[in-house]
Design a protein around this motif. Structure first.
Motif, short mmCIF file in Angstrom:
data_model
loop_
_atom_site.label_atom_id
_atom_site.label_comp_id
_atom_site.label_asym_id
_atom_site.label_seq_id
_atom_site.Cartn_x
_atom_site.Cartn_y
_atom_site.Cartn_z
N MET A 153 69.49 65.45 -1.16
CA MET A 153 69.54 64.10 -0.84
C MET A 153 69.52 63.41 -1.22
N PHE A 154 70.71 62.23 -0.61
CA PHE A 154 70.81 61.04 -1.22
C PHE A 154 70.33 60.19 -0.18
N GLY A 155 70.16 58.96 -0.84
CA GLY A 155 69.29 57.80 0.25
C GLY A 155 69.68 56.43 0.07
N ILE A 156 70.42 55.13 -0.28
CA ILE A 156 70.54 54.05 -0.19
C ILE A 156 69.14 53.42 0.73
N TYR A 157 68.18 52.50 -0.43
CA TYR A 157 67.81 51.67 0.08
C TYR A 157 68.43 50.06 -0.40
N GLU A 158 68.46 49.15 0.27
CA GLU A 158 68.61 47.22 0.09
C GLU A 158 67.18 47.13 -0.47
N ALA A 159 66.45 47.04 -1.25
CA ALA A 159 65.49 46.19 -1.66
C ALA A 159 66.16 45.44 -2.76
N ASN A 160 63.90 44.83 -2.75
CA ASN A 160 64.51 43.53 -3.90
C ASN A 160 63.80 44.16 -5.49
N SER A 161 63.19 44.71 -5.46
CA SER A 161 62.75 45.91 -6.85
C SER A 161 62.77 47.14 -6.66
N GLU A 162 63.05 48.16 -7.34
CA GLU A 162 62.35 49.38 -7.91
C GLU A 162 61.38 49.65 -7.04
N GLU A 163 60.42 48.38 -6.97
CA GLU A 163 58.81 49.06 -7.01
C GLU A 163 59.64 48.79 -5.07
N GLU A 164 59.79 48.60 -4.34
CA GLU A 164 60.30 48.54 -3.03
C GLU A 164 60.40 49.77 -2.57
N VAL A 165 61.87 50.07 -3.39
CA VAL A 165 61.99 51.53 -3.20
C VAL A 165 61.24 52.44 -3.34
N ARG A 166 60.55 52.78 -4.51
CA ARG A 166 59.46 54.17 -4.22
C ARG A 166 58.19 53.54 -3.36
N ALA A 167 57.92 52.69 -3.48
CA ALA A 167 57.07 52.45 -1.94
C ALA A 167 57.51 52.96 -0.84
N ALA A 168 58.68 52.54 -0.28
CA ALA A 168 59.30 53.41 0.65
C ALA A 168 59.53 54.76 0.31
#
Length: 40
Positions: A1-16
């Motif tokens: 699986m491959f996903g792209i997330y736009e976020a302000n920090s790595e923590e936001e991506v991990r939470a998502a």
């Protein structure tokens, strides 16, 4: 699986990812966060 997330920090991506039903139901069992740099 491959996903792209736009976020302000790595923590936001991990939470998502960790709030996603696929993660919560153990369909995804591991993931890595890597910075994406748009080249064009």
């Amino acid at each position: 699986m491959f996903g792209i997330y736009e976020a302000n920090s790595e923590e936001e991506v991990r939470a998502a990812v960790e709030n996603d039903p696929y993660w919560k139901n153990n369909i995804w069992t591991e993931y890595d966060v890597k910075e994406w740099i748009q080249a064009f």
